[in-house]
Design an enzyme around this catalytic site. Structure first.
Site, mmCIF file in Angstrom:
data_model
loop_
_atom_site.group_PDB
_atom_site.id
_atom_site.type_symbol
_atom_site.label_atom_id
_atom_site.label_comp_id
_atom_site.label_asym_id
_atom_site.label_seq_id
_atom_site.Cartn_x
_atom_site.Cartn_y
_atom_site.Cartn_z
ATOM 1 N N ALA A 195 0.845 -1.193 0.000
ATOM 2 C CA ALA A 195 0.000 0.000 0.000
ATOM 3 C C ALA A 195 0.886 1.250 0.000
ATOM 4 C CB ALA A 195 -0.920 -0.015 1.216
ATOM 5 N N PHE A 238 1.975 1.959 -3.422
ATOM 6 C CA PHE A 238 0.888 2.551 -4.212
ATOM 7 C C PHE A 238 0.873 4.070 -3.996
ATOM 8 C CE2 PHE A 238 -3.632 3.964 -4.222
ATOM 9 C CZ PHE A 238 -3.904 3.774 -5.575
ATOM 10 N N TYR A 239 0.971 4.497 -2.734
ATOM 11 C CA TYR A 239 0.926 5.943 -2.469
ATOM 12 C C TYR A 239 2.182 6.640 -2.996
ATOM 13 C CZ TYR A 239 -3.238 5.180 0.323
ATOM 14 O OH TYR A 239 -4.510 4.856 0.726
ATOM 15 N N GLN A 240 3.317 5.957 -2.888
ATOM 16 C CA GLN A 240 4.561 6.565 -3.403
ATOM 17 C C GLN A 240 4.459 6.795 -4.912
ATOM 18 O OE1 GLN A 240 7.172 3.635 -1.839
ATOM 19 N NE2 GLN A 240 7.497 4.724 0.089
ATOM 20 N N PHE A 285 2.125 7.968 -6.335
ATOM 21 C CA PHE A 285 1.486 9.277 -6.530
ATOM 22 C C PHE A 285 2.232 10.386 -5.778
ATOM 23 C CE2 PHE A 285 -1.762 6.075 -7.293
ATOM 24 C CZ PHE A 285 -2.166 6.459 -8.560
#
Ligand SMILES: CC(C)(COP(=O)(O)OP(=O)(O)OC[C@H]1O[C@@H](n2cnc3c(N)ncnc32)[C@H](O)[C@@H]1OP(=O)(O)O)[C@@H](O)C(=O)NCCC(=O)NCCS
Length: 173
Positions: free
Chosen positions: A142, A145-147, A149
């Site tokens: 997860a 995933f944020y990295q 963006f």
């Protein structure tokens, strides 16, 4: 990105949305939607938003939650902290949870949800100030995933990530 863009809407969670059938591969996130999201909304602890398709407006394909939050100024990277006044706690918006149903993953819906959440947080920040959007990634996948963006990990807490509101503002210029 998928060449099949999401055709649907993102709406505040409401009674007509079927919360039972959602499955994203993470039992905590499924159970949250089934058992707690509605209560959290009623008690104003979190604001859940759901993605529903044009084809079936009751089936939840993905969701996220937003809440007001504050981070300890000492947790922020020096570069960001230097630009802020010396307040002990810094207002932010918490993107508490974000998940996409397994049947619809890897088709661009996660990106659609995150962009909607960031845009909503940006819009709210002109009325209720927030310096950044903060997320707690449930695991390393997860966090990646944020990295993807451009979220950055807090120096001492790699699974807590943030994106400055100034960057979000640039994103939607
Ligand atoms: C993580 C999750 C939300 C991604 O949703 P998705 O709809 O499959 O993601 P998208 O198809 O929109 O992918 C958007 C981009 O992120 C990338 N991405 C997706 N999952 C990724 C991951 N785990 N790690 C790194 N990048 C990832 C994709 O490759 C895509 O990049 P591209 O546009 O350059 O190809 C989804 O897999 C999920 O719900 N997982 C279980 C719950 C979870 O981990 N939630 C997140 C934290 S609470």
């Amino acid at each position: 990105m998928s060449d099949k863009p999401f055709r649907g809407l993102i709406l505040p969670l409401a009674k007509q949305h079927d919360r039972r059938d959602f499955s994203c591969g993470n039992e905590n996130l499924d159970r949250y939607l089934r058992e707690l999201a509605w209560q959290d909304a009623r008690r104003r602890v979190a604001a859940p938003f759901v993605a529903v398709s044009d084809a079936d407006s009751t089936k939840i394909r993905g969701y996220y939650t937003l809440s007001s939050y504050s981070v300890n100024a000492g947790e922020l990277p020096d570069k960001l902290a230097k630009r802020l006044p010396a307040y002990p706690r810094i207002p932010s918006t918490l993107l508490g949870r974000l998940a996409v149903d397994l049947r619809h993953q890897r088709q661009g819906l996660g990106e659609f949800l995150i962009m909607d959440a960031l845009q909503r947080a940006l819009k709210q920040s002109s009325q209720i100030a927030a310096v950044a959007v903060v997320v707690d990634a449930i695991d390393e996948q997860a966090a990646r995933f944020y990295q993807h963006f451009d979220f950055l990990s807090l120096p001492d807490r790699p699974n807590r990530l943030f994106l400055p509101m100034s960057d979000i503002s640039d994103l939607f210029k």
